[in-house]
Write a protein that holds these residues in place. Structure first.
Motif, PDB file in Angstrom:
ATOM      1  N   THR A 162      18.052 -30.217   6.016  1.00  0.00           N
ATOM      2  CA  THR A 162      17.338 -29.697   4.741  1.00  0.00           C
ATOM      3  C   THR A 162      15.835 -30.165   4.795  1.00  0.00           C
ATOM      4  O   THR A 162      15.286 -31.300   5.112  1.00  0.00           O
ATOM      5  N   ASN A 183      20.178 -24.752   3.706  1.00  0.00           N
ATOM      6  CA  ASN A 183      19.850 -25.568   4.887  1.00  0.00           C
ATOM      7  C   ASN A 183      20.030 -24.974   6.198  1.00  0.00           C
ATOM      8  O   ASN A 183      20.467 -23.783   6.250  1.00  0.00           O
ATOM      9  N   HIS A 221      23.904 -34.060   9.052  1.00  0.00           N
ATOM     10  CA  HIS A 221      22.961 -33.500   8.169  1.00  0.00           C
ATOM     11  C   HIS A 221      21.732 -34.555   7.970  1.00  0.00           C
ATOM     12  O   HIS A 221      22.242 -35.341   7.756  1.00  0.00           O
ATOM     13  N   GLN A 254      17.724 -34.890   5.935  1.00  0.00           N
ATOM     14  CA  GLN A 254      16.744 -34.446   5.058  1.00  0.00           C
ATOM     15  C   GLN A 254      15.433 -34.693   5.695  1.00  0.00           C
ATOM     16  O   GLN A 254      15.062 -35.798   5.984  1.00  0.00           O
TER      17      GLN A 254
END
Length: 183
Positions: free
Chosen positions: A5, A70, A160, A162
């Motif tokens: 992200t 994303n 994942h 960010q």
């Protein structure tokens, strides 16, 4: 697969904190997003996975500064995988990074950003936009688990991270000699 992200900064200046004529209103900017390149550097396995995403891969930057959706890329599993993001990187920089080994990547990344900091913005007078290079604001690490699907990675349920990005800029001072008769 792993996903990233991308979070863009809120109030942004091209100066150091407090080193500009701050106004109450936030400058919205006229920056243009052309490409996003993500590098996942697995030094334990000496692998650099990367992918470049064009404008067609993303929809928007939402009100909180997050790029949607994303971005997912194939990734080599492993712990402590370093994540690097380059927004609007020029071809020379990207080619250098793509050819760099995992062991030398951090040094090459820092060197490339520093070397070209004064040459990373281009202006398009036709549509009044600027293309400005941006990179990570700090170091990011992800643990990449094997067997995660692209859909799960994009959903942010596994593999994942960010990454906050900031402009790559050079600090410059300008001295102007006034013309005769100027006050």
């Amino acid at each position: 697969y792993a996903s990233v992200t991308i979070k863009f900064p809120g109030k942004v200046t091209r100066a150091l904190p407090g080193d500009y004529n701050e106004q109450e209103d936030t400058w919205v900017g006229r920056d243009k997003l052309e490409t996003v390149t993500v590098f996942l550097v697995n030094t334990a396995k000496d692998v650099v996975d990367y992918n470049s995403f064009a404008k067609s891969s993303f929809d928007e930057i939402d009100a909180t500064g997050v790029l949607k959706p994303n971005l997912a890329l194939k990734a080599t599993s492993g712990d402590n995988v370093d994540v690097y993001v380059v927004i609007n990187g020029n071809t020379d920089i990207l080619n250098t990074l793509k050819a760099t080994s995992a062991a030398g990547f951090a040094t090459a990344f820092a060197g490339e950003a520093e070397k070209i900091a004064s040459q990373v913005a281009t202006y398009n007078a036709e549509d009044n936009t600027e293309v400005i290079m941006m990179t990570n604001d700090k170091d990011y690490v992800i643990n990449v688990v094997a067997g995660v699907t692209e859909a799960d990675a994009k959903d942010g349920t596994a593999n994942h991270v960010q990454v906050n990005v900031e402009r790559v800029v050079a600090r410059a001072m300008l001295t102007v000699v006034p013309n005769e008769g100027d006050a």
